[in-house]
Design a protein around this motif. Structure first.
Motif, PDB file in Angstrom:
ATOM      1  N   UNK A 159      -2.284   1.280   9.854  1.00 58.10           N
ATOM      2  CA  UNK A 159      -1.901  -0.118  10.000  1.00 58.10           C
ATOM      3  C   UNK A 159      -0.437  -0.243  10.363  1.00 58.10           C
ATOM      4  N   UNK A 214       6.544   1.414   0.734  1.00 59.26           N
ATOM      5  CA  UNK A 214       7.960   1.746   0.940  1.00 59.26           C
ATOM      6  C   UNK A 214       8.378   2.964   0.114  1.00 59.26           C
ATOM      7  N   UNK A 252      -8.389   0.440  -0.499  1.00 59.93           N
ATOM      8  CA  UNK A 252      -7.334   0.474   0.509  1.00 59.93           C
ATOM      9  C   UNK A 252      -7.456  -0.692   1.481  1.00 59.93           C
ATOM     10  N   UNK A 272      -0.760  -7.235   2.822  1.00 56.80           N
ATOM     11  CA  UNK A 272      -0.889  -5.975   2.082  1.00 56.80           C
ATOM     12  C   UNK A 272      -0.359  -6.224   0.679  1.00 56.80           C
ATOM     13  N   UNK A 319       0.966  -4.542  -2.565  1.00 57.61           N
ATOM     14  CA  UNK A 319       1.576  -3.290  -2.990  1.00 57.61           C
ATOM     15  C   UNK A 319       1.793  -3.286  -4.492  1.00 57.61           C
ATOM     16  N   UNK A 340      -4.848  -3.532   1.935  1.00 59.00           N
ATOM     17  CA  UNK A 340      -4.767  -4.523   3.008  1.00 59.00           C
ATOM     18  C   UNK A 340      -5.912  -5.501   2.868  1.00 59.00           C
TER      19      UNK A 340
END
Lengths: 113, 116
Positions: free
Chosen positions: A2, A44, B9, B89, B91, B112
């Motif tokens: 992605x 990140x 995911x 997304x 996280x 995602x």
């Protein structure tokens, strides 16, 4: 994988060149700053940090410069490699309050062989 | 050392449906964070836990988003009902503590979400 962002500012360099990525932060109370690298499809990753009582900090191939007067920091990558291609984010944090990490707009670095 | 684990995911749902995301932080990390990253933007903190208590949820849209970390380890983030603008997304990150200088946040690969 992605794409992290399709409309980010982009810096294109040749392998072996030095790269400079800039970031302007907004909160004058921020006193801790971090650079993160984000590759496609990944979260990140911490690169380097700097406290506000410093104006320069060096790591392996990377240097962060902080100019508190104009609220600007930069990330310098020496001898850029194709593996450095990613989106780079600066993040600021205040030691006051909840110490929330606030991310800036990223910059995409593209390294050509 | 194993990193932050997230599942699934990828997830595709229709608007008004509900969805849940799971996060397993690095072992021993007391602080857990959920971020939302919209395409083209940096991550935005939604909620921060210290053990099983909420430290900061000021940016969590509480009318539709909820999160829990019942035993101070794993965490789930739920959206009900989902809107188109929730496509992003999600996280998860964890850190040993919440010290601003010494506790690096380690991020998972993210989930995602696409809302159709």
């Amino acid at each position: 994988g992605e794409s992290v962002g399709l409309h980010l500012p982009t810096l294109s360099v040749q392998e072996g060149d030095n790269s400079i990525i800039n970031c302007a932060y907004s909160n004058s109370a921020s006193d801790y700053f971090i650079w993160y690298k984000q590759e496609s499809g990944k979260g990140p990753q911490f690169i380097i940090d700097i406290r506000s009582n410093m104006d320069k900090r060096q790591g392996q191939r990377v240097t962060v410069l902080l100019n508190k007067t104009v609220k600007h920091l930069s990330l310098q990558i020496a001898a850029t490699q194709p593996g450095d291609s990613a989106v780079y984010f600066c993040a600021e944090r205040s030691v006051k309050g909840f110490q929330k990490l606030v991310f800036g707009t990223g910059t995409r670095l593209l390294v050509s062989p | 050392e194993a990193g932050v684990a997230q599942s699934p995911r990828y997830k595709i749902i229709e608007k008004r449906q509900s969805v849940a995301f799971w996060c397993n932080p690095i072992s021993g990390h007391a602080t857990l964070y959920w971020y939302q990253q919209i395409l083209g933007q940096g991550p935005k903190l939604l909620i921060q836990f210290q053990n099983n208590g909420v430290v900061d949820d000021s940016q969590l849209p509480k009318d539709r988003f909820s999160a829990e970390r019942l035993k101070g380890v794993d965490s789930t983030l739920k959206i009900q009902p989902a809107k188109l603008e929730d496509s992003a997304v999600y996280l998860c990150a964890s850190s040993f503590g919440a010290s601003p200088y010494t506790d690096t946040q380690y991020f998972g690969p993210g989930t995602r979400l696409t809302v159709l």
